[in-house]
Design an enzyme around this catalytic site. Sequence first.
Site, PDB file in Angstrom:
ATOM      1  N   ASN A  97       0.821  -1.208   0.000  1.00 47.69           N
ATOM      2  CA  ASN A  97       0.000   0.000   0.000  1.00 47.69           C
ATOM      3  C   ASN A  97       0.859   1.263   0.000  1.00 47.69           C
ATOM      4  OD1 ASN A  97      -2.951   1.159   0.630  1.00 47.69           O
ATOM      5  ND2 ASN A  97      -1.481   2.295   1.854  1.00 47.69           N
ATOM      6  N   TYR A 146       6.390   0.277   8.991  1.00 43.15           N
ATOM      7  CA  TYR A 146       5.666   1.519   8.749  1.00 43.15           C
ATOM      8  C   TYR A 146       6.646   2.670   8.512  1.00 43.15           C
ATOM      9  CZ  TYR A 146       3.413   5.916   9.971  1.00 43.15           C
ATOM     10  OH  TYR A 146       2.999   7.223   9.974  1.00 43.15           O
ATOM     11  N   ARG A 226       5.784  11.785  23.839  1.00 41.00           N
ATOM     12  CA  ARG A 226       5.475  12.142  22.463  1.00 41.00           C
ATOM     13  C   ARG A 226       5.174  13.634  22.349  1.00 41.00           C
ATOM     14  NH1 ARG A 226       7.521   7.987  21.887  1.00 41.00           N
ATOM     15  NH2 ARG A 226       6.794   6.115  20.815  1.00 41.00           N
ATOM     16  N   ARG A 287       5.056  -2.250  23.400  1.00 42.44           N
ATOM     17  CA  ARG A 287       4.817  -2.740  22.049  1.00 42.44           C
ATOM     18  C   ARG A 287       6.106  -2.755  21.236  1.00 42.44           C
ATOM     19  NH1 ARG A 287      -0.255   1.185  20.737  1.00 42.44           N
ATOM     20  NH2 ARG A 287       1.424   2.655  21.215  1.00 42.44           N
ATOM     21  N   ASP A 290       8.107   0.633  19.278  1.00 43.18           N
ATOM     22  CA  ASP A 290       7.833   1.949  19.856  1.00 43.18           C
ATOM     23  C   ASP A 290       9.123   2.587  20.384  1.00 43.18           C
ATOM     24  OD1 ASP A 290       5.163   2.200  19.373  1.00 43.18           O
ATOM     25  OD2 ASP A 290       4.499   1.626  21.375  1.00 43.18           O
TER      26      ASP A 290
END
Length: 330
Positions: A97, A146, A226, A287, A290
């Site tokens: 994608n 990603y 973040r 996770r 991360d």
Amino acid sequence: MSATSGGKVLVCGGAGYIGSHMAAMLAENGYEVTVFDNLSTGHREALKWGDFFEGDLRNPDDLKKVFHSKDFDAVFHFSGLIVVSESVERPDIYYDNNVTGTLNLLDEMKRSGVDRFVFSSTAAVYGNPVSDIINEEHPLAPLNPYGRSKLYIEEILRDYHRAFGLNSVCLRYFNAAGARPDGIIGEAHDPETHLIPNILLSTLREGRELKVFGDSYATPDGTCVRDYVHVQDLCSAHLLALEYLNTNSGAEVFNLGSGSGFSVLEVIKAASEVTGIDIQYTIESARSGDSARLVADSSKAREALKWRPRYDDVKTIIETAWRWHKNPTF
């Protein structure tokens, strides 16, 4: 075409979270908007601005049809898959994608003579930071498919500029958050993986548990830090990026963030203050993929694009999200 004179723009992924906000801002600034989306993660109810063409970047015939429908001046690209954990489990669909789909789009732009492109990139291209504040010169070492898929596109765009004269701006988002202040559209993913909507949804939906992934990171309270940037501020940067491409050539990259870092627990505390609710959570395992801390140095965008974020306080960002989540339109 200047940022105030309008023009025909294609917004790929314009039914999604950031793409729909972008379509709205473009329309409100006099642009003729066409949204291209396969509705796999976007929302038909978010298609409130411009024309809509249902199609998939992985299908070259769909792209040929939409590019034959109008003579576009520029393209905005928001059609990437974005879930880090899913990219680790299914790198095949992320590369298909995010990379193959974008190559199809760029090749159709080349055939159609469209030479301005604004790309939705990510701070995930940096991987684990080697400095507290990250500027565009920071080493690029993404931790997951990603982030790698986005970095590949950045490199492709540099090659396409050298070979074909395609001019582009890549905007490396830190953590997009918030909703339009008027509550017309907001953030709704399925599954929802972003922190602020998950915090708010845990207060609105009975039985929905809020999970904090990891509490032993090398941060003050052990949870990930973040940099949160409001979706409206992201969109204003895209509008400025298009204006920048009117007078600048090349393949440029800019960070987009507030420059302030907030830990997961700090965001939960801020959300409790906004909602007036004592928000409960459980600690889960960290996770895969991360980073411990991602905070932006956005001075390059402030200087070159003249970008001035309006929503630079995390509580204000949460307030706009809370307004939408209490009365969602989809």
